[in-house]
Design an enzyme around this catalytic site. Structure first.
Site, short mmCIF file in Angstrom:
data_model
loop_
_atom_site.label_atom_id
_atom_site.label_comp_id
_atom_site.label_asym_id
_atom_site.label_seq_id
_atom_site.Cartn_x
_atom_site.Cartn_y
_atom_site.Cartn_z
N HIS A 42 -65.21 7.51 -66.83
CA HIS A 42 -64.08 7.15 -67.60
C HIS A 42 -62.76 7.20 -66.56
O HIS A 42 -61.87 6.46 -66.62
CB HIS A 42 -63.91 8.14 -68.77
CG HIS A 42 -64.70 8.17 -69.86
ND1 HIS A 42 -64.52 8.49 -71.16
CD2 HIS A 42 -65.98 7.42 -70.04
CE1 HIS A 42 -65.36 8.12 -71.98
NE2 HIS A 42 -66.29 7.44 -71.48
N ASP A 44 -58.12 8.09 -72.32
CA ASP A 44 -59.55 7.60 -73.02
C ASP A 44 -59.88 8.17 -74.04
O ASP A 44 -59.21 9.02 -74.82
CB ASP A 44 -60.50 8.00 -71.63
CG ASP A 44 -61.13 9.48 -71.71
OD1 ASP A 44 -60.36 10.31 -72.25
OD2 ASP A 44 -62.31 9.65 -71.63
N HIS A 73 -78.99 2.14 -65.28
CA HIS A 73 -79.18 2.94 -66.72
C HIS A 73 -78.35 2.04 -67.54
O HIS A 73 -78.17 2.65 -68.94
CB HIS A 73 -78.74 4.50 -66.74
CG HIS A 73 -77.41 4.85 -66.34
ND1 HIS A 73 -76.60 3.83 -65.50
CD2 HIS A 73 -76.43 5.50 -67.10
CE1 HIS A 73 -75.26 4.31 -65.53
NE2 HIS A 73 -75.14 5.06 -66.43
N TRP A 107 -71.46 1.33 -68.66
CA TRP A 107 -70.58 0.29 -68.96
C TRP A 107 -70.18 -0.18 -67.54
O TRP A 107 -70.03 -1.42 -67.21
CB TRP A 107 -69.31 0.22 -69.90
CG TRP A 107 -69.01 -0.83 -70.46
CD1 TRP A 107 -67.75 -1.24 -70.31
CD2 TRP A 107 -69.50 -1.95 -71.00
NE1 TRP A 107 -67.41 -2.49 -70.67
CE2 TRP A 107 -68.54 -2.92 -71.19
CE3 TRP A 107 -70.79 -2.35 -71.37
CZ2 TRP A 107 -68.92 -4.12 -71.77
CZ3 TRP A 107 -71.05 -3.62 -71.98
CH2 TRP A 107 -70.05 -4.43 -72.31
N ASN A 108 -69.69 0.93 -66.75
CA ASN A 108 -69.11 0.66 -65.27
C ASN A 108 -70.06 -0.05 -64.44
O ASN A 108 -69.83 -1.02 -63.85
CB ASN A 108 -68.67 1.90 -64.82
CG ASN A 108 -67.21 2.34 -65.64
OD1 ASN A 108 -66.11 1.63 -65.51
ND2 ASN A 108 -67.56 3.34 -66.26
N SER A 109 -71.31 0.39 -64.54
CA SER A 109 -72.41 -0.21 -63.83
C SER A 109 -72.78 -1.54 -64.10
O SER A 109 -73.02 -2.36 -63.08
CB SER A 109 -73.77 0.72 -63.75
OG SER A 109 -73.49 2.04 -63.27
N GLU A 134 -69.90 -3.43 -62.86
CA GLU A 134 -69.95 -3.70 -61.39
C GLU A 134 -70.99 -4.79 -60.64
O GLU A 134 -70.91 -5.58 -60.16
CB GLU A 134 -70.32 -2.35 -60.79
CG GLU A 134 -69.18 -1.53 -60.84
CD GLU A 134 -69.03 0.08 -60.59
OE1 GLU A 134 -70.60 0.31 -60.14
OE2 GLU A 134 -68.29 0.83 -60.90
N ALA A 160 -76.52 7.99 -74.18
CA ALA A 160 -75.16 7.57 -74.95
C ALA A 160 -75.38 6.20 -75.63
O ALA A 160 -76.41 6.16 -76.33
CB ALA A 160 -74.02 7.95 -73.76
N GLU A 161 -74.44 5.17 -75.06
CA GLU A 161 -74.83 4.00 -75.81
C GLU A 161 -75.38 3.07 -74.84
O GLU A 161 -75.34 1.80 -75.09
CB GLU A 161 -73.39 3.41 -76.03
CG GLU A 161 -72.52 2.55 -75.23
CD GLU A 161 -72.25 3.27 -73.74
OE1 GLU A 161 -72.57 4.47 -73.56
OE2 GLU A 161 -71.67 2.54 -73.21
N GLN A 162 -76.19 3.56 -74.00
CA GLN A 162 -76.77 2.74 -72.86
C GLN A 162 -77.86 1.84 -73.47
O GLN A 162 -78.02 0.56 -73.02
CB GLN A 162 -77.38 3.48 -71.89
CG GLN A 162 -76.27 4.25 -70.99
CD GLN A 162 -76.76 5.45 -70.35
OE1 GLN A 162 -77.86 5.75 -70.38
NE2 GLN A 162 -75.86 6.23 -70.04
N1 UDP Z 1 -71.74 5.71 -59.28
C1 UDP Z 1 -71.60 5.65 -57.74
N2 UDP Z 1 -72.55 6.14 -57.22
C2 UDP Z 1 -73.68 6.48 -57.73
C3 UDP Z 1 -73.74 6.67 -59.19
C4 UDP Z 1 -72.60 6.20 -59.90
O1 UDP Z 1 -70.81 5.32 -57.09
O2 UDP Z 1 -74.77 7.08 -56.99
C5 UDP Z 1 -70.50 5.17 -59.97
C6 UDP Z 1 -70.83 3.78 -60.33
O3 UDP Z 1 -70.53 2.56 -59.37
C7 UDP Z 1 -69.87 3.74 -61.59
C8 UDP Z 1 -69.94 5.11 -62.15
O4 UDP Z 1 -70.06 5.93 -61.04
O5 UDP Z 1 -68.57 3.35 -61.40
C9 UDP Z 1 -70.83 5.37 -63.37
O6 UDP Z 1 -70.34 4.89 -64.43
P1 UDP Z 1 -71.15 4.13 -65.64
O7 UDP Z 1 -70.17 4.05 -66.84
O8 UDP Z 1 -72.02 3.09 -65.20
O9 UDP Z 1 -72.15 5.42 -65.96
P2 UDP Z 1 -71.82 7.00 -66.57
O10 UDP Z 1 -71.83 7.74 -65.48
O11 UDP Z 1 -70.68 6.95 -67.33
O12 UDP Z 1 -73.12 7.31 -67.51
#
Ligand code: UDP
Length: 478
Positions: A20, A119, A370, A373-375, A378, A393-395
């Site tokens: 977030h 958020d 996993h 949303w950010n991954s 990216e 979660a919502e994965q």
């Molecule tokens: N991330 C990272 N290195 C890692 C694991 C995760 O930089 O080893 C970062 C990834 O680039 C992303 C964030 O952590 O920006 C994870 O966000 P995401 O929404 O994918 O998953 P969440 O952590 O919320 O489950």
């Protein structure tokens, strides 16, 4: 802290967790760097993960001068938290306690912000800002489909008895793609527990904000965005305007010495040959699954970089509050000899890697993720296909969308009704994505998505325009 009186001032507030913080921070930076704003970024420091602390400490030097980090004093959570609490309940209690002094913190800022961007789990701020006559905007950091579902949830809750997961048919979210009950986000799978209480509480306040930013773009999620704009249901509940301003992903990140070595290793690998494996900031798999994953990777003979965490048989989000810091000796839980046998094949990274730098490297060919949303964003921004491995979660919903709707991901199958994906299946999907024609097709889809995202963000693109609309409003309204 020096603040210019002329520049428009907006404040930000995110719940803990990099998933977030990252998109909110990127928006904050954009306002400062591209639109001449000053921003106060309020950080909840209670129980912050090492990854979060590292992010704010190490990047401070690079922050633009008009971006001010304001640490909210930590609170002692020991009388409130218990070890059996689920992750969202823990997070929401931390936020609730941390935000008790919010009114004073805002009043103490050198000048009054025009707006506060929060958020989804910081909605306590809405009442505080109403008292202070400051507009509140929500930044919904997951998919627009989940946003639509979340806006629909209070109605579903009123109209339906029993558990949503027991419904015989997928849930028909007004105007959007149906959501299969097995893909529903964890927090709504049991209506009797605290996870549901907290999720429901926060999403039921969504319609009282002045606008909602969405980390998506028009050409990526057109159906859900159109529904939010035009469908009768969302009008009837007075949905605030939705601004799709994405994809906003991390632009730069902390690159440690270890990360630099990984990037140097990548330099020596062939184009598109390496699989990157990471489960977000909190994801863990069971010990049995971890063994299968390790064998599957080894048997595939494909190059890899694997962010490996201690397995957890209790919870798939076990590392959420410890990401980047947990003690971790992979030799204890990986198959005997794995490390020695795969030395030439790949790299194990303990807990945390510079994900965006790795995804952006030309030798990286696919991402086993996993599906946070950010991954997912990216991966798309870098034109990479995915192996979808949703955990919590919502994965699962994201994974279905990426695999079935967009053709960007392969979903390994769980065989024999067991809860574990076997090594042979893992070997197969890795080979498919890296070596086969199917992998080439997925990569083409991912490349097309990359181009589409670039277009949305470029001058005159849909996301560029959506942000400009808000910026102009903030600049012109007192
Ligand atoms: N991330 C990272 N290195 C890692 C694991 C995760 O930089 O080893 C970062 C990834 O680039 C992303 C964030 O952590 O920006 C994870 O966000 P995401 O929404 O994918 O998953 P969440 O952590 O919320 O489950």
């Amino acid at each position: 802290m020096e603040m210019s009186m002329e520049k428009p001032h907006v404040a930000f507030l995110s719940s803990p967790g990099m998933g977030h913080i990252t998109p909110l921070f990127e928006l904050a930076k954009r306002l400062v760097l591209h639109h001449g704003f000053q921003v106060s970024f309020l950080v909840i420091t209670t129980e912050a993960s090492a990854a979060q602390t590292e992010f704010f400490v190490s990047s401070t030097n690079d922050f633009p001068p008009d971006l001010h980090i304001i640490n909210i004093p930590p609170v002692d959570m020991s009388p409130i938290l218990t070890p059996d609490m689920f992750v969202l309940t823990t997070l929401c209690l931390i936020v609730q306690e941390s935000l008790k002094p919010l009114k004073n913190i805002i009043l103490e800022l050198p000048n009054r912000p025009k707006a506060l961007v929060i958020d989804i789990f910081c909605t306590q701020a809405i009442d505080v800002c109403r008292d202070l006559d400051i507009g509140v905007y929500s930044f919904f950091t997951a998919s627009t489909l989940l946003l639509a579902f979340s806006l629909y949830l209070p109605t579903l809750d009123r109209e339906m008895e029993g558990e949503y997961v027991d419904l015989p048919e997928p849930i028909q979210v007004p105007g959007c793609s149906p959501i299969r009950t097995q893909d529903l986000l964890d927090m709504v799978k049991n209506r009797k527990i605290d996870e549901y209480y907290w999720y429901f509480l926060h999403v039921s306040r969504l319609c009282s904000v002045s606008g909602i930013f969405a980390n998506t773009w028009d050409d990526f999620e057109p159906k859900s965005l159109k529904a939010l704009r035009e469908n009768e249901f969302y009008r009837s509940i007075q949905t605030p305007p939705v601004y799709p301003i994405g994809p906003l992903i991390k632009q730069e990140e902390v690159v440690t010495k270890q990360d630099a070595q990984i990037l140097a290793w990548l330099d020596d690998q062939p184009l598109n040959s390496v699989l990157f494996i990471a489960f977000g900031s909190g994801g863990t798999v069971t010990s049995e699954q971890l063994i299968e994953l390790a064998y599957g990777i080894e048997m595939s003979k494909q190059k890899f970089i694997w962010v490996v965490r201690k397995p957890s048989d209790a919870s798939a989000s076990a590392s959420f509050f410890s990401s980047g810091s947990e003690e971790n000796d992979p030799s204890i839980y990986l198959p005997k000899g794995f490390f020695e046998r795969t030395q030439k094949q790949g790299i194990l990274v303990s807990s945390w890697a510079a994900q965006v730098a790795i995804l952006g490297h030309k030798s990286t060919g696919a991402f086993l993720s996993h599906c946070g949303w950010n991954s997912s964003l990216e991966s798309m921004v870098h034109g990479l296909p995915m192996i979808a491995w949703p955990l919590y979660a919502e994965q699962r919903q994201n994974a279905t969308m990426l695999a079935e709707e967009f053709g960007l991901a392969l979903k390994p199958e769980v065989v024999n009704g067991k809860n574990v994906i076997g090594r042979k299946e893992i070997e197969n999907v890795i080979r498919l994505i890296i070596e086969s024609d199917e992998g080439v097709k997925l990569r083409e889809m991912a490349r097309a998505m990359m181009e589409s995202s670039k277009k949305a963000l470029s001058d005159g693109g849909s996301s560029f325009n959506a942000l400009n609309t808000m910026v102009n409003m903030w600049k012109t309204h007192e």
